[in-house]
Motif scaffolding. Structure first.
Motif: not given
Length: 314
Positions: A54, A68, A71, A76, A78-80, A85-89
């Motif tokens: 991944e 990267w 994305n 996007n 990636g995921t924390s 959860k999504a890094v952006t979120e």
């Protein structure tokens, strides 16, 4: 004007590209296996292989960076690993708190710093100048975390006037929000007031010695008009530079304040990500801070031309 903006925009994009590359290379700078560092090494072989794929660790570094970056353009990051959860979120949940506190501190520090700087310059050599200059020099040296602990002891533990930690939005509980933001905003604002005061004083002292200021005074113009209309406008450029640096650094510079007062903002999010070695979250936070700082610097460059038309737009 358009050409000037496009030039500055091009420089900003180049800087962001370099910063994004260095940010991504955080993975390769870490000693040992980055996946083991993020997970603590307590994962099964199947989970390790899945994360390895991944994160594109099976590809060359330049290819990984390209994937990267594409994305990141799509939002996007990636995921924390720690927040699941999504890094952006995760960032968007914390960013408004930091921006709210930073903007409050900025709004307070700019007018007060300019006012104190003008007073100190106009009253040069007098007791008011000595008091303002001495206070500004002392405040410039005070660490934010030390101020936070001092305020917490005085106003929370000793006097019991303000809550020691936490954050509340004004629309949830206005009174509690005001009380909970006073200390962190003061910690963020005091250094800004001191540095802007010193820069304004220095710039004003240089300007008020100019011939056109003496000419304006000789024409019988009121002292306030000479100071606030003629002198201040020409003394603002160095102050605007400092204001841009202060505002650009506030998003990433609130780490200590947010952790002292347990505020759920970007600063505490970044520090927790570093402690837990959550690489995608660290990359996202650093990239956002770089983007914010670059945008503020771009706006500052544009303001230069508006404030001082003598700047040649090449």
């Amino acid at each position: 004007m358009v050409r000037y903006i496009l030039q500055r925009l091009g420089q900003t994009l180049i800087i962001l590209l370099i910063v994004s590359l260095l940010t991504y290379l955080l993975i390769d700078f870490l000693p040992g296996d980055p996946i083991a560092a993020m997970t603590g090494g307590e994962i099964s072989g199947e989970t390790y292989d899945r994360l390895y794929h991944e994160m594109n660790m099976d590809k060359p570094v330049i290819v990984r960076y390209g994937i990267w970056l594409m994305n990141a353009f799509k939002g996007n990051l990636g995921t924390s690993m720690t927040h699941h959860k999504a890094v952006t979120e995760a960032i968007m949940e914390r960013l408004p708190v930091t921006l709210y506190l930073s903007l409050l501190a900025f709004i307070i520090s700019v007018p007060l710093g300019i006012l104190f700087g003008i007073i100190s310059a106009v009253k040069r050599g007098k007791i008011s100048d000595t008091i303002v200059t001495l206070t500004a020099n002392i405040c410039c040296c005070l660490p934010q975390f030390w101020l936070g602990i001092l305020f917490m002891y005085l106003f929370s533990m000793l006097l019991g006037w303000l809550p020691a930690s936490g954050f509340v939005w004004p629309w949830e509980n206005f009174a509690l929000s005001v009380r909970s933001t006073i200390m962190p905003v003061l910690c963020l604002a005091i250094g800004g007031i001191a540095s802007i005061t010193r820069q304004t004083r220095s710039s004003m002292l240089e300007v008020i010695r100019q011939d056109y200021i003496r000419t304006a005074r000789s024409k019988g113009l009121k002292s306030k008009k000479v100071i606030y209309v003629h002198a201040l406008k020409n003394a603002l450029l160095p102050v605007i530079t400092l204001m841009g640096l202060r505002l650009g650094g506030m998003v990433g510079g609130s780490v200590f304040v947010e952790n002292v007062f347990v505020i759920p903002g970007m600063g505490s999010l970044l520090l927790n990500a570093i402690n837990s070695q959550d690489i995608p979250l660290i990359q996202g936070c650093v990239l956002l801070i770089a983007v914010f700082s670059s945008i503020v610097n771009l706006i500052t460059d544009i303001i230069y031309v508006v404030v001082d038309p003598r700047i040649k737009v090449a």
